[in-house]
Design a protein around this motif. Structure first.
Motif, PDB file in Angstrom:
ATOM      1  N   SER A   1      66.576 -33.608   0.811  1.00 18.08           N
ATOM      2  CA  SER A   1      66.715 -34.916   1.461  1.00 18.08           C
ATOM      3  C   SER A   1      65.540 -35.229   2.388  1.00 18.08           C
ATOM      4  N   ASP A   2      64.810 -34.210   2.838  1.00 18.23           N
ATOM      5  CA  ASP A   2      63.600 -34.444   3.633  1.00 18.23           C
ATOM      6  C   ASP A   2      62.389 -34.616   2.721  1.00 18.23           C
ATOM      7  N   GLN A   3      62.144 -33.630   1.877  1.00 20.66           N
ATOM      8  CA  GLN A   3      61.033 -33.672   0.921  1.00 20.66           C
ATOM      9  C   GLN A   3      61.445 -32.892  -0.318  1.00 20.66           C
ATOM     10  N   VAL A   4      60.906 -33.310  -1.467  1.00 19.92           N
ATOM     11  CA  VAL A   4      61.130 -32.559  -2.696  1.00 19.92           C
ATOM     12  C   VAL A   4      59.884 -31.752  -3.021  1.00 19.92           C
ATOM     13  N   ALA A   5      60.045 -30.715  -3.810  1.00 23.93           N
ATOM     14  CA  ALA A   5      58.921 -29.850  -4.167  1.00 23.93           C
ATOM     15  C   ALA A   5      57.784 -30.671  -4.766  1.00 23.93           C
ATOM     16  N   GLY A   6      56.563 -30.376  -4.332  1.00 16.83           N
ATOM     17  CA  GLY A   6      55.385 -31.062  -4.840  1.00 16.83           C
ATOM     18  C   GLY A   6      54.957 -32.267  -4.031  1.00 16.83           C
ATOM     19  N   THR A   7      55.757 -32.686  -3.054  1.00 20.34           N
ATOM     20  CA  THR A   7      55.415 -33.844  -2.229  1.00 20.34           C
ATOM     21  C   THR A   7      54.228 -33.521  -1.322  1.00 20.34           C
ATOM     22  N   LEU A   8      53.315 -34.484  -1.177  1.00 22.24           N
ATOM     23  CA  LEU A   8      52.205 -34.321  -0.246  1.00 22.24           C
ATOM     24  C   LEU A   8      52.738 -34.316   1.179  1.00 22.24           C
ATOM     25  N   LEU A   9      52.407 -33.271   1.932  1.00 21.31           N
ATOM     26  CA  LEU A   9      52.836 -33.157   3.323  1.00 21.31           C
ATOM     27  C   LEU A   9      51.708 -33.447   4.300  1.00 21.31           C
ATOM     28  N   LEU A  10      50.523 -32.893   4.029  1.00 21.94           N
ATOM     29  CA  LEU A  10      49.361 -33.110   4.890  1.00 21.94           C
ATOM     30  C   LEU A  10      48.150 -33.361   4.012  1.00 21.94           C
ATOM     31  N   ALA A  11      47.422 -34.438   4.300  1.00 24.47           N
ATOM     32  CA  ALA A  11      46.250 -34.805   3.508  1.00 24.47           C
ATOM     33  C   ALA A  11      44.971 -34.359   4.202  1.00 24.47           C
ATOM     34  N   PRO A  12      43.895 -34.130   3.444  1.00 24.50           N
ATOM     35  CA  PRO A  12      42.610 -33.832   4.073  1.00 24.50           C
ATOM     36  C   PRO A  12      42.221 -34.948   5.039  1.00 24.50           C
ATOM     37  N   GLY A  13      41.638 -34.556   6.172  1.00 25.71           N
ATOM     38  CA  GLY A  13      41.268 -35.514   7.200  1.00 25.71           C
ATOM     39  C   GLY A  13      42.282 -35.596   8.330  1.00 25.71           C
ATOM     40  N   THR A  14      43.418 -34.922   8.175  1.00 22.26           N
ATOM     41  CA  THR A  14      44.432 -34.918   9.221  1.00 22.26           C
ATOM     42  C   THR A  14      43.968 -34.069  10.401  1.00 22.26           C
ATOM     43  N   VAL A  15      44.077 -34.628  11.601  1.00 24.17           N
ATOM     44  CA  VAL A  15      43.816 -33.843  12.811  1.00 24.17           C
ATOM     45  C   VAL A  15      45.064 -33.024  13.102  1.00 24.17           C
ATOM     46  N   LEU A  16      44.893 -31.722  13.212  1.00 30.37           N
ATOM     47  CA  LEU A  16      46.030 -30.811  13.270  1.00 30.37           C
ATOM     48  C   LEU A  16      46.549 -30.638  14.695  1.00 30.37           C
ATOM     49  N   SER A  17      47.744 -31.150  14.929  1.00 24.96           N
ATOM     50  CA  SER A  17      48.448 -30.935  16.189  1.00 24.96           C
ATOM     51  C   SER A  17      49.449 -29.798  15.967  1.00 24.96           C
ATOM     52  N   PRO A  18      50.152 -29.355  17.016  1.00 26.57           N
ATOM     53  CA  PRO A  18      51.183 -28.328  16.801  1.00 26.57           C
ATOM     54  C   PRO A  18      52.224 -28.721  15.757  1.00 26.57           C
ATOM     55  N   ALA A  19      52.539 -30.008  15.647  1.00 29.67           N
ATOM     56  CA  ALA A  19      53.524 -30.446  14.649  1.00 29.67           C
ATOM     57  C   ALA A  19      53.017 -30.188  13.233  1.00 29.67           C
ATOM     58  N   GLU A  20      51.736 -30.487  12.975  1.00 32.74           N
ATOM     59  CA  GLU A  20      51.182 -30.237  11.646  1.00 32.74           C
ATOM     60  C   GLU A  20      51.093 -28.741  11.350  1.00 32.74           C
ATOM     61  N   LEU A  21      50.831 -27.939  12.369  1.00 37.03           N
ATOM     62  CA  LEU A  21      50.802 -26.490  12.153  1.00 37.03           C
ATOM     63  C   LEU A  21      52.180 -25.986  11.739  1.00 37.03           C
TER      64      LEU A  21
END
Length: 216
Positions: free
Chosen positions: A139-159
């Protein structure tokens, strides 16, 4: 004289992309991601219980049943075993996988419990809807879904997202190397005593502190 906007455009036109490097996850905060992060499985990966309570068949509730004998207890992280008696319940904990044969979770706050050894739970609140307190698989994400794209500035949430898919190391943009040059005949080193016509070199330490420990 160039305007600020024109000067900015000219600087960007000559800028080149820095090379990449791979760093441990814990060292990636504040860096720019240079790889794609996708879901390696459904999230959540199973029907996840969201409240401590009992798991039951909603059909039993719909038929008027309000008292449920406790068949067993299932903790979070345990392999889900099927409900054997369709008129019984499984005492269950937040984060556990929903047992096969159940589809609804009633929280402790809506129940009264009898004593051992014939422990049972009695619903004392309004009838819950089917699927109540269940976080459905995918219900949040299905397998294969893009979660983080190149160019994303990594905060603790992205980590945290990267850790969820097991990415212990990340490919990121290498940090720029910076040099601070402070010139002027009127400047003297911090350890020197300036003459009346001189001042101490103070801008360089300020700029180095503003740019971070990598500046030199």
């Amino acid at each position: 004289m160039l305007s600020v906007e024109n000067a900015y455009c000219q600087v960007l036109a000559t800028a080149s992309l820095l090379p990449t490097e791979t760093v441990p996850l814990a060292e990636a905060v504040g860096r720019v991601l240079r790889q794609t992060i996708t879901a390696d499985r459904d999230f959540p990966p199973y029907d996840r219980v969201t409240m401590d309570g009992i798991a039951v068949r909603h059909a039993a509730l719909a038929a008027g049943q309000r008292v449920f004998p406790i068949e067993r207890t299932q903790l979070a992280g345990a392999v889900p075993e099927p409900l054997l008696n369709p008129r019984a319940a499984v005492e269950i904990m937040t984060g556990a996988a929903l047992p096969p044969g159940t589809d609804t979770v009633i929280r402790y706050e809506d129940l009264d419990f009898g004593d051992e050894p014939t422990r049972q739970a009695t619903l004392r609140a309004a009838l819950p809807s089917q699927g109540h307190n269940v976080h459905r698989q995918g219900s949040d994400q299905v397998a294969g879904t893009l979660l983080l794209a190149p160019g994303t500035v990594l905060s603790p949430a992205e980590l945290a997202v990267a850790a969820t898919v097991g990415a212990g190391r990340l490919t990121v943009t290498r940090r720029p190397r910076l040099a601070v040059v402070s010139t002027g005949d009127e400047l003297v080193a911090l350890g020197q005593t300036p003459l009346p016509h001189q001042i101490r070199r103070s801008n360089a330490p300020m700029l180095q502190a503003a740019l971070g420990p990598k500046a030199a």
